[in-house]
Design a protein around this motif. Sequence first.
Motif, PDB file in Angstrom:
ATOM      1  N   VAL A 115       0.859  -1.186   0.000  1.00 53.72           N
ATOM      2  CA  VAL A 115       0.000   0.000   0.000  1.00 53.72           C
ATOM      3  C   VAL A 115       0.895   1.236   0.000  1.00 53.72           C
ATOM      4  N   PRO A 116       0.344   2.388  -0.422  1.00 53.68           N
ATOM      5  CA  PRO A 116       1.177   3.606  -0.451  1.00 53.68           C
ATOM      6  C   PRO A 116       1.687   4.002   0.934  1.00 53.68           C
ATOM      7  N   THR A 117       0.838   3.973   1.958  1.00 48.20           N
ATOM      8  CA  THR A 117       1.236   4.285   3.330  1.00 48.20           C
ATOM      9  C   THR A 117       0.521   3.319   4.264  1.00 48.20           C
ATOM     10  N   TRP A 118       0.934   3.284   5.509  1.00 46.96           N
ATOM     11  CA  TRP A 118       0.304   2.402   6.479  1.00 46.96           C
ATOM     12  C   TRP A 118      -1.173   2.744   6.665  1.00 46.96           C
ATOM     13  N   ALA A 119      -1.503   4.019   6.529  1.00 50.27           N
ATOM     14  CA  ALA A 119      -2.887   4.451   6.734  1.00 50.27           C
ATOM     15  C   ALA A 119      -3.827   3.939   5.654  1.00 50.27           C
ATOM     16  N   ASP A 120      -3.273   3.429   4.533  1.00 46.29           N
ATOM     17  CA  ASP A 120      -4.106   2.951   3.439  1.00 46.29           C
ATOM     18  C   ASP A 120      -4.554   1.498   3.609  1.00 46.29           C
ATOM     19  N   ILE A 121      -4.181   0.843   4.702  1.00 46.00           N
ATOM     20  CA  ILE A 121      -4.649  -0.526   4.936  1.00 46.00           C
ATOM     21  C   ILE A 121      -6.147  -0.473   5.229  1.00 46.00           C
ATOM     22  N   PRO A 122      -6.972  -1.248   4.538  1.00 51.97           N
ATOM     23  CA  PRO A 122      -8.421  -1.222   4.799  1.00 51.97           C
ATOM     24  C   PRO A 122      -8.739  -1.580   6.253  1.00 51.97           C
ATOM     25  N   GLN A 123      -9.634  -0.821   6.864  1.00 53.11           N
ATOM     26  CA  GLN A 123      -9.970  -1.056   8.270  1.00 53.11           C
ATOM     27  C   GLN A 123     -10.598  -2.437   8.471  1.00 53.11           C
ATOM     28  N   GLY A 124     -11.376  -2.873   7.499  1.00 51.79           N
ATOM     29  CA  GLY A 124     -11.982  -4.194   7.614  1.00 51.79           C
ATOM     30  C   GLY A 124     -10.942  -5.288   7.676  1.00 51.79           C
ATOM     31  N   LEU A 125      -9.864  -5.119   6.921  1.00 53.83           N
ATOM     32  CA  LEU A 125      -8.795  -6.110   6.935  1.00 53.83           C
ATOM     33  C   LEU A 125      -8.081  -6.110   8.286  1.00 53.83           C
ATOM     34  N   LEU A 126      -7.910  -4.929   8.897  1.00 51.11           N
ATOM     35  CA  LEU A 126      -7.303  -4.854  10.228  1.00 51.11           C
ATOM     36  C   LEU A 126      -8.170  -5.555  11.266  1.00 51.11           C
ATOM     37  N   ALA A 127      -9.497  -5.437  11.105  1.00 49.99           N
ATOM     38  CA  ALA A 127     -10.400  -6.129  12.035  1.00 49.99           C
ATOM     39  C   ALA A 127     -10.269  -7.641  11.878  1.00 49.99           C
ATOM     40  N   MET A 128     -10.152  -8.122  10.625  1.00 48.15           N
ATOM     41  CA  MET A 128      -9.933  -9.556  10.399  1.00 48.15           C
ATOM     42  C   MET A 128      -8.608 -10.006  10.996  1.00 48.15           C
ATOM     43  N   ASN A 129      -7.607  -9.156  10.889  1.00 49.47           N
ATOM     44  CA  ASN A 129      -6.293  -9.489  11.463  1.00 49.47           C
ATOM     45  C   ASN A 129      -6.379  -9.609  12.983  1.00 49.47           C
ATOM     46  N   GLU A 130      -7.085  -8.684  13.621  1.00 46.62           N
ATOM     47  CA  GLU A 130      -7.209  -8.740  15.071  1.00 46.62           C
ATOM     48  C   GLU A 130      -7.916 -10.033  15.503  1.00 46.62           C
ATOM     49  N   LYS A 131      -8.923 -10.438  14.763  1.00 48.65           N
ATOM     50  CA  LYS A 131      -9.631 -11.680  15.066  1.00 48.65           C
ATOM     51  C   LYS A 131      -8.690 -12.879  14.976  1.00 48.65           C
ATOM     52  N   ALA A 132      -7.866 -12.922  13.926  1.00 48.32           N
ATOM     53  CA  ALA A 132      -6.934 -14.033  13.743  1.00 48.32           C
ATOM     54  C   ALA A 132      -5.834 -14.020  14.804  1.00 48.32           C
ATOM     55  N   MET A 133      -5.376 -12.828  15.137  1.00 51.08           N
ATOM     56  CA  MET A 133      -4.319 -12.712  16.147  1.00 51.08           C
ATOM     57  C   MET A 133      -4.827 -13.200  17.496  1.00 51.08           C
ATOM     58  N   ARG A 134      -6.063 -12.827  17.813  1.00 53.77           N
ATOM     59  CA  ARG A 134      -6.633 -13.239  19.093  1.00 53.77           C
ATOM     60  C   ARG A 134      -6.749 -14.777  19.134  1.00 53.77           C
ATOM     61  N   TRP A 135      -7.203 -15.367  18.027  1.00 48.93           N
ATOM     62  CA  TRP A 135      -7.344 -16.826  17.955  1.00 48.93           C
ATOM     63  C   TRP A 135      -5.973 -17.500  18.073  1.00 48.93           C
ATOM     64  N   GLU A 136      -4.988 -16.966  17.354  1.00 52.53           N
ATOM     65  CA  GLU A 136      -3.656 -17.558  17.361  1.00 52.53           C
ATOM     66  C   GLU A 136      -3.009 -17.442  18.744  1.00 52.53           C
ATOM     67  N   TYR A 137      -3.213 -16.302  19.397  1.00 54.22           N
ATOM     68  CA  TYR A 137      -2.615 -16.113  20.715  1.00 54.22           C
ATOM     69  C   TYR A 137      -3.212 -17.093  21.727  1.00 54.22           C
ATOM     70  N   GLU A 138      -4.519 -17.279  21.677  1.00 54.70           N
ATOM     71  CA  GLU A 138      -5.156 -18.224  22.586  1.00 54.70           C
ATOM     72  C   GLU A 138      -4.647 -19.650  22.348  1.00 54.70           C
ATOM     73  N   ARG A 139      -4.313 -19.954  21.080  1.00 49.77           N
ATOM     74  CA  ARG A 139      -3.823 -21.295  20.751  1.00 49.77           C
ATOM     75  C   ARG A 139      -2.434 -21.553  21.328  1.00 49.77           C
ATOM     76  N   ILE A 140      -1.578 -20.527  21.340  1.00 51.95           N
ATOM     77  CA  ILE A 140      -0.169 -20.791  21.670  1.00 51.95           C
ATOM     78  C   ILE A 140       0.255 -20.277  23.041  1.00 51.95           C
ATOM     79  N   LYS A 141      -0.569 -19.498  23.729  1.00 54.79           N
ATOM     80  CA  LYS A 141      -0.080 -18.796  24.913  1.00 54.79           C
ATOM     81  C   LYS A 141       0.338 -19.733  26.049  1.00 54.79           C
ATOM     82  N   ASP A 142      -0.228 -20.913  26.123  1.00 53.84           N
ATOM     83  CA  ASP A 142       0.116 -21.843  27.195  1.00 53.84           C
ATOM     84  C   ASP A 142       0.974 -22.996  26.699  1.00 53.84           C
TER      85      ASP A 142
END
Length: 877
Positions: A115-142
């Motif tokens: 993307v041209p700048t960091w601010a150009d990342i679609p907000q919907g994609l960031l929300a999907m990323n947060e969902k995946a990160m939360r799932w991945e963290y719960e999987r590996i944290k213990d």
Amino acid sequence: MPVEIPFSSVELERLQRHYASLKDKPSYDAFIRSAHALLQRIGADPYHVRMALTNGHSMMEFGSRAAYRHKEDAHGIGVGLLVMEADLPLVPEELRQDVDRFKPSGETAYVKFTVPTWADIPQGLLAMNEKAMRWEYERIKDTKLVEIRRGSSTDNEALRYAVVNGITVPELPGPLGLVMVNITWNSNDWKRPSDDPSDHRYVKAGNTPYESWNFDFDNPRNTPEKIYGYSQRTAEPKVTGSNNLVIFYSQGKIVGFYGGAEFLHEKIHVNDQQDCNIVGDRSLSLVLPRKLDDIKAKGYLEDKQRMGQNGFIYLEDPGTALRMIDEAIDLNPSEAETLQRLRNWLTDRAPSSRSAATSNESEQMKIPLNRIFYGPPGTGKTFHTVGAAVAVCDPAFYAEHKDDPAQLRERFNELLVKDMKKADGQIAFCTFHQSYSYEDFVEGIKPVEVEEDSVQPLRYHTRPGILKEMARRAGIRASGEAAKMKHKLGFTPEQFDQAQFFKLSLGDTQNPEDQLIYDYCIENKCIAIGFMHQHDLTGLSEHQVRSLPLQEGQSSYHTVAMNYFSQYVKEGDIVVVTKGNYLVRAIGRVTGPYRYDPRSPIGYPHFRDVEWLLANEDIPYEELYGRQFSQQSIYKLKKEDIKRDFFVRSSAADPAPDEARNFVLIIDEINRGNVAGIFGELITLIEENKRKGRPEALEVTLPYSQEPFSIPDNLYIIGTMNTADRSVEALDAALRRRFSFTAMMPEPGLLQPLQGSAIDLAAMLGRINARLVQLLDEDHQIGHSHFWDLHKEADPLPALRQVFTDKVIPQLEEYFHRDRAKLQLVLGERFVSGSDPADDLFLGDANAMAPDPRTVYTITPMDTWDEAAFRSLYEKV
């Protein structure tokens, strides 16, 4: 308040160089702040997140899985985001052209786009990323996947510190500062005001010094994280940020520390009795119940003579502060937890062992007396050992050639002790193994070679091991005793040239009763020998002596020895009386002919009169002879091996002092031996403060020789250990406490690009090791040195194939105990193929087997390993 994640100045410099190379710094700042906010929202523990800085990427990972990436190139900002596999169709089509799918879960995918700048990342994609990160963290944290691979070249704690705390690179703590400040004495331990008398004008005027309250931790002015103090000074220290160590000094003693400290150039006014101009991290700050004294003698002021007139001095070497903290730990076990935390904080911020010293002296001061280099195979332990040994023994040479491995190796070989019977060399080498013992290392009883034709029974003498021998050599140069012996003799050059020199034993030094023989000869100015008691050799020729009959128990060597004593030694010749093979205890000039006295009170009937030039000394053989003495009772010394300058007075009025030298004992594979058994009681003597010449020096009596023994402080011990064989944690606890440990982990970033090849060695090795850490642990990785010289090859592919065939694959098979199914997880199907058994292989019904016939895994032919195969190890091709 910021989370305290330690990082070294080297990692900070790497991050700062990376930051300086960016054109769009606001995008990088946005990446750091958004990553910080993301971690806050999902509630991730900072120590469950790994930050990598490699090949122009800044990357956040869970375990070793890429989850959040920033990269800048000519096209814009390269972004990498983790998303759920189920959400992948929701990602705009133009942004999912490059997708990695992770195994083994198969639940997430990694999307890469620009993307041209960091601010150009679609907000919907960031929300999907947060969902995946939360799932991945719960999987590996213990799970074990949260372990951070400290020591890998891609890890960067400075980046992690910035992301976890949400601050940009310019806001990171600055370079490490070491400042010793002078404060007013306080009999209340600086925890509250005191009425102590003081020459300070402010105190003499009736005021209470603010410095009296530096360790008043319960004072309301402090916070749960910070402790506020004060020092009176006429100028401000030229240090910035909170990456400083303040060492408090008062009346010749070191009394306490502030770690993570900041100097306030504008003091904070609390009330009439409280101003603050120093802030310390509460968890890294303390007053010492038992203070450190004699600080100048211990080198804690470095090259300074006293505290500065401004009220403070700077220290240049972190090693000086580490030695202070180590002494403080020994003196104050009740504060060991805080002091160890402070030590770890300082160690993480100290310059890398690869950085150059500002001077030969400071370089040498950084080197601990006892050090172990540890890590997986092929990580440069031997290379660092060579450099460290040369730095100890020849710091000037090391400073000039530290970046030239060939020169360091050549100098190392020159300094290496190649023959323990000779006096040259400052570096000795040994390898521990399962059969290595105390008798090999310290001393033991060994059989003595008897003379030819001897009918005497086999005898045993105490023989020194390599540690005792190196301690003896180092002690010669540490004590200065040898210089006192030199020039006492005062030979003229003509006298030295005309004299012949003979070695002589006056009794067996292993037999205490034979001390009477030596004492009698010294007192009566004579030498004696005890062979062929029944024969008077007066007036006999050499041939006649050889023809005399021998009694039972005598050998032909006895006639040779008696010819030396009666025939070959002439008046005016010099006899060197030895004490074992290593020491000279007397030197005399022969003044009379052979004489026979069968009624001698010492039982030796053969005598020569001498003038004793030196007596009752312990002179190391190295000072006057170029090789160890042998067990023979008498023989002629080689004139070319005699040190002329020991006997001949120089033109100088005063003798020159001994040349100062350091010595090194290298112990390879130190973890393979029984350390407790090999070191025995000497494990205590190797401690820095227990060395000879130190305030708490210790001496023991050795069990076999019954000699007093200590270890001088110019003998350095360097060990190496391969963690793939045995982990550091399995080492003897006593050894761990007495050695400094330096991790030698794989550093793929040091590898240079291959000529004419698209293979990225650093990325390839990094991915292989990431898989090994997941499957095994960080002790079982592949070292970068296997690939070190590949960049010199005009056609690197054949050489790379050979490295995999000869080194990488055999090492992996050893790690996995030849389980090639796991080998395939690391190298993939292009290197390890699996095949099920053919239908007609078995006789009868193969389906009846329990378990089912297993898949057979084989290494694919080497000639099929093309560039695409090697690139498949780290990217999709």
